[in-house]
Design an enzyme around this catalytic site. Structure first.
Site, PDB file in Angstrom:
ATOM      1  N   HIS A 142      -6.062 -16.049  33.240  1.00 47.77           N
ATOM      2  CA  HIS A 142      -6.536 -17.694  33.374  1.00 47.77           C
ATOM      3  C   HIS A 142      -6.143 -17.904  34.744  1.00 47.77           C
ATOM      4  O   HIS A 142      -6.965 -18.369  35.436  1.00 47.77           O
ATOM      5  CB  HIS A 142      -5.963 -18.382  32.261  1.00 47.77           C
ATOM      6  CG  HIS A 142      -6.177 -19.820  32.367  1.00 47.77           C
ATOM      7  ND1 HIS A 142      -7.272 -20.609  31.713  1.00 47.77           N
ATOM      8  CD2 HIS A 142      -5.552 -20.817  33.243  1.00 47.77           C
ATOM      9  CE1 HIS A 142      -7.246 -21.864  31.865  1.00 47.77           C
ATOM     10  NE2 HIS A 142      -6.213 -21.969  32.893  1.00 47.77           N
ATOM     11  N   GLU A 143      -4.991 -17.890  35.108  1.00 50.80           N
ATOM     12  CA  GLU A 143      -4.488 -18.359  36.466  1.00 50.80           C
ATOM     13  C   GLU A 143      -4.884 -17.668  37.602  1.00 50.80           C
ATOM     14  O   GLU A 143      -5.450 -18.354  38.561  1.00 50.80           O
ATOM     15  CB  GLU A 143      -3.008 -18.276  36.387  1.00 50.80           C
ATOM     16  CG  GLU A 143      -2.105 -19.398  35.366  1.00 50.80           C
ATOM     17  CD  GLU A 143      -2.448 -20.683  35.413  1.00 50.80           C
ATOM     18  OE1 GLU A 143      -2.935 -21.280  36.267  1.00 50.80           O
ATOM     19  OE2 GLU A 143      -2.418 -21.131  34.302  1.00 50.80           O
ATOM     20  N   HIS A 182      -8.030 -19.252  38.626  1.00 50.68           N
ATOM     21  CA  HIS A 182      -8.058 -20.333  39.553  1.00 50.68           C
ATOM     22  C   HIS A 182      -7.713 -19.801  40.980  1.00 50.68           C
ATOM     23  O   HIS A 182      -8.291 -20.376  41.782  1.00 50.68           O
ATOM     24  CB  HIS A 182      -6.735 -21.304  39.076  1.00 50.68           C
ATOM     25  CG  HIS A 182      -7.014 -22.096  37.829  1.00 50.68           C
ATOM     26  ND1 HIS A 182      -8.142 -22.659  37.505  1.00 50.68           N
ATOM     27  CD2 HIS A 182      -5.944 -22.304  36.698  1.00 50.68           C
ATOM     28  CE1 HIS A 182      -7.929 -23.484  36.336  1.00 50.68           C
ATOM     29  NE2 HIS A 182      -6.881 -23.046  35.797  1.00 50.68           N
ATOM     30  N   HIS A 219     -11.544 -25.109  35.173  1.00 48.70           N
ATOM     31  CA  HIS A 219     -11.300 -25.173  33.820  1.00 48.70           C
ATOM     32  C   HIS A 219     -12.919 -25.030  33.141  1.00 48.70           C
ATOM     33  O   HIS A 219     -13.643 -25.944  33.415  1.00 48.70           O
ATOM     34  CB  HIS A 219     -10.560 -26.092  33.229  1.00 48.70           C
ATOM     35  CG  HIS A 219      -9.021 -25.866  33.309  1.00 48.70           C
ATOM     36  ND1 HIS A 219      -7.938 -26.964  33.382  1.00 48.70           N
ATOM     37  CD2 HIS A 219      -8.295 -24.736  33.271  1.00 48.70           C
ATOM     38  CE1 HIS A 219      -7.127 -26.280  33.610  1.00 48.70           C
ATOM     39  NE2 HIS A 219      -6.829 -24.922  33.563  1.00 48.70           N
TER      40      HIS A 219
END
Lengths: 423, 87
Positions: free
Chosen positions: A125-126, A129, A135
């Site tokens: 997930h990170e 980014h 998101h």
């Protein structure tokens, strides 16, 4: 998917781990390997290349840190639970691409959902980014803001279509293999270590939403919910430290392994010691460490062999109340003896259920009786339960949904029941 | 609908602001958030989280706000930085 509006202009990105978790059960090699696999998940769909560089190299594009609390950016961590990690979008600033994990989480690999926080899932997930994705609200997206639990074997994990679309909007598509699936590039990292052994296969993990706790206690502002050889912790903010219960014996160091149930617990106001009760015995802890041996409840002045359902210290008078069935004793901590005239009938606490699972006093001074799946609230200093009692425990205390069935109110007051064997 | 506790509303406003659903309070204006704007923000949050869009601080919304998550905002504030695309 959502794009942050920035992207890397180069196709080879360097990364390094600047600090490792201080408290994690994952060793450094496992953490490095998981980071490598998490980056590869994105690489395989975009043709980007990720190259690990020496940890002394502060020039890497993606610097990975495990940090606690305030760590010199605008996203301070908040201890276990709550915020887990964050990463900075691509750009020219030194912090661009950097990825921070809260060192106070219980980071895991290969554990079941609820057993800590899966480091691989959060890292994927990170890094999304760090590559420029915001998101997403798409149901299967790894970029949903809430932690969704483990995502399975890192070697087999593949991004959802939503995530691939977002990534490829930024960096284009990678040429696929003949079978339509992207070919994973050989990784420079070592093979994944085996998953950690399961915590305890012999005891099934209880469901906190079912209530019926053995003991509940406010210990230094946190509420502990004990059930069998497990317990949950609720922070003063109202957040569960983890939806997964912790093992009793891993936390309470020195508690004999044969003790499988804590029947009552309280924090002794005069010295902050924590007292756990089981059967006709109690144990005294300083912080997490046991002090001395098991001690008999007769030390409190109770009859030999007597046990307790609930114990709590009432701030109004500083006395400790020990409840068993429909009666209770009042113990004077200063004098180290029971007050005369006890036991008395529990009905003094108007509206309280008989044989409560436990009683505790909240940080605001209200007294709570717990039984089954309900709680009864007594306003600060009052011995009369609030008119809206009992209430279901789940929504208020344990992040559980409200019961869908009509509210069934357990009857309070004295109990005169007869139970025959064939009924 | 049950009236949420003041503590939950306070937590909710803080949460909605932190994750980009409500604009940060402007101390120079000393302006309170309007109920309508708060309800709109809650609805957007609920849509984002896949919850029923009630616009209320109901128990499931409060529970969702307590879930572990990434620190970054869901709605990125800087104008022109966000491009949302729908399939």
């Amino acid at each position: 998917y959502a794009l942050s509006g920035s992207m890397w202009k180069k196709r080879t990105l360097t990364w390094s781990i600047q600090s490792f978790s201080q408290s994690s059960q994952l060793n450094q090699l496992t953490v490095r390997t998981l980071m490598s696999y998490a980056l590869a998940v994105w690489a395989v769909e975009s043709g980007l290349t990720f190259k690990e560089v020496d940890s002394q190299n502060q020039e890497a594009d993606i610097l990975i840190h495990f940090s606690r609390g305030y760590h010199q950016d605008t996203y301070p961590f908040d201890g276990p639970g709550g915020t887990l990690a964050h990463a900075f979008f691509p750009g020219e600033h030194p912090i661009s691409g950097d990825t921070h994990f809260d060192d106070e989480e219980t980071w895991t690999f290969g554990s079941k959902d609820g057993e800590g926080t899966d480091l691989f899932a959060v890292a994927v997930h990170e890094f999304g980014h760090a590559l420029g994705l915001g998101h997403s609200s798409a149901p299967n997206s790894i970029m949903r803001p809430f932690y969704q639990g483990p995502v399975g074997d890192p070697d087999k994990y593949r991004l959802s279509q939503d995530d691939r679309d977002g990534l490829q909007q930024l960096y284009g598509k990678v040429s696929n293999s003949p079978n339509g699936k992207p070919t994973r590039k050989p990784l420079a990292s070592p093979p994944l270590p085996p998953a950690l052994p399961p915590d305890s296969p012999s005891t099934p993990v209880p469901d906190r939403c079912e209530g019926n706790f053995d003991a509940i206690a406010n210990i230094r502002g946190e509420t502990f919910f004990f059930k069998g050889p497990w317990f949950w912790r609720l922070q003063p903010s109202g957040q569960l430290v983890s939806p997964r219960p912790a093992r009793l014996h891993r936390f309470w160091e020195g508690l004999p392994t044969h003790v499988r149930v804590i029947q009552a617990a309280y924090a002794r106001p005069r010295d902050g010691r924590i007292i756990l009760f089981s059967g006709p015995w109690f144990w005294v802890f300083q912080d997490r460490q046991l002090e001395g041996e098991a001690r008999p409840l007769v030390e409190f002045g109770l009859p030999p062999g007597e046990e307790v359902d609930a114990v709590f210290s009432w701030p109004l008078n500083g006395k400790t109340y020990l409840i068993r069935g429909q009666q209770y004793w009042r113990y004077d901590e200063e004098a180290a003896r029971l007050d005369p005239g006890y036991p008395r009938v529990l009905s003094l606490w108007e509206g309280a259920p008989p044989s409560p699972d436990d009683v505790t006093v909240s940080n605001t001074g209200d007294t709570y009786f717990f039984k089954g799946t309900h709680f009864w609230r007594f306003a600060k200093g009052s011995v009369k339960s609030e008119s809206d009692s009992p209430q279901p425990m789940g929504p208020k205390w344990l992040d559980c949904p409200a019961p869908s069935s009509p509210k069934t109110t357990p009857k309070t007051g004295t109990c005169n029941c007869h139970c025959e064997l064939n009924q | 609908a049950p009236i949420p506790r003041a503590q939950d509303v306070s937590l909710g406003v803080d949460w909605l602001t932190r994750y980009g659903y409500l604009p940060p309070a402007d101390p120079s204006q000393a302006q309170l958030q309007s109920l309508e704007k708060l309800q709109d923000a809650i609805k957007i949050m609920q849509r984002f989280a896949g919850l029923p869009e009630t616009g209320q601080m109901d128990p499931i919304t409060i529970a969702t706000m307590h879930k572990p998550r990434c620190s970054l905002p869901d709605i990125l504030g800087a104008a022109g930085l966000v491009r949302r695309r729908r399939r």
